[in-house]
Design an enzyme around this catalytic site. Structure first.
Site, PDB file in Angstrom:
ATOM      1  N   VAL A 175      -1.708 -52.389   1.006  1.00 22.42           N
ATOM      2  CA  VAL A 175      -1.949 -50.946   1.115  1.00 22.42           C
ATOM      3  C   VAL A 175      -1.873 -50.271  -0.252  1.00 22.42           C
ATOM      4  CG1 VAL A 175      -1.235 -50.744   3.529  1.00 22.42           C
ATOM      5  CG2 VAL A 175       0.484 -50.519   1.717  1.00 22.42           C
ATOM      6  N   ARG A 196      -3.600 -45.109  -7.056  1.00 23.14           N
ATOM      7  CA  ARG A 196      -2.281 -44.465  -6.936  1.00 23.14           C
ATOM      8  C   ARG A 196      -2.386 -42.986  -6.562  1.00 23.14           C
ATOM      9  NH1 ARG A 196       1.782 -47.890  -8.855  1.00 23.14           N
ATOM     10  NH2 ARG A 196       1.254 -49.170 -10.662  1.00 23.14           N
ATOM     11  N   ASP A 239       8.248 -55.487   0.582  1.00 22.37           N
ATOM     12  CA  ASP A 239       7.331 -56.549   1.001  1.00 22.37           C
ATOM     13  C   ASP A 239       8.150 -57.822   1.163  1.00 22.37           C
ATOM     14  OD1 ASP A 239       5.271 -58.334   1.351  1.00 22.37           O
ATOM     15  OD2 ASP A 239       4.229 -57.868  -0.496  1.00 22.37           O
TER      16      ASP A 239
END
Ligand code: IMP
Ligand code: MG
Length: 177
Positions: free
Chosen positions: A157, A169, A108
């Protein structure tokens, strides 16, 4: 979707199970071909986000390898980066003369990899490369990532190992919130 608890709160599927399966097989083949035969490979998963990707990826790599995990946390329970990376578990596995392949769930801001990789290089590995499942292409400067599963839209996401406040998860696909 209804059978995946929590999945009904997702906006959309970003990467399907089938797409993940095909891409992981291709990554496994590329990684297998990349490392010279007879040289040691240590695959190092960053927990917790990489745990499912790691499990699938190592089964697609057709060569001897060892694996271990690191816990580096930059997020806490929030969904924006704190810029701080904390090592909570660090294996005592030797890196000396081994190829180290870091397996990350998503790049990220790039903070995690930018702060982690230099420290790994100090431990005398033969090489350090990164394989990331997802890449948002926002990081500046970009950390070096040799293998990327998918470019990811700039959305939060979850699934296939990725969480939001520890939820989602277990979803077998990647979706956005
Ligand atoms: P970075 O250090 O900003 O590159 O972010 C790395 C970590 O933040 C990843 O390993 C994830 O755990 C988490 N992260 C970043 N973006 C997302 C996202 O969209 N969903 C879930 N976790 C994310
Ligand atoms: Mg996370």
């Amino acid at each position: 979707m209804a059978r995946n608890a929590g999945a009904e709160s997702l906006r959309r599927v970003v990467v399907s199970e089938e797409e993940i399966r095909a891409r992981v097989a291709a990554l496994g083949a590329e990684i297998t071909a990349y490392y010279p035969e007879g040289e040691d490979l240590l695959v190092l998963g960053l927990l917790k986000g990489s745990f499912i990707f790691m499990a699938d990826l190592v089964r697609a790599i057709r060569r001897p390898l060892h694996l271990d995990f690191l816990v580096a946390s930059s997020y806490g329970m929030e969904s924006s980066s704190s810029g701080q990376v904390e090592l909570r578990y660090d294996p005592d596995t030797s890196f000396r003369d081994r190829h180290v392949l870091v397996v990350e769930d998503i790049v990220d801001s790039g903070t995690t990899l930018r702060s982690l990789v230099p420290g790994l290089l100090e431990r005398g590995p033969r090489s350090v490369e990164v394989c990331a499942l997802l890449h948002k292409r926002l990081a500046a400067p970009e950390p070096e990532v040799r293998w990327v599963g998918f470019d990811c839209p700039d959305e939060f996401v979850v699934g296939y190992g990725l969480d939001h406040a520890e939820n989602f998860r277990h979803l077998p696909f990647i979706g956005s919130l």
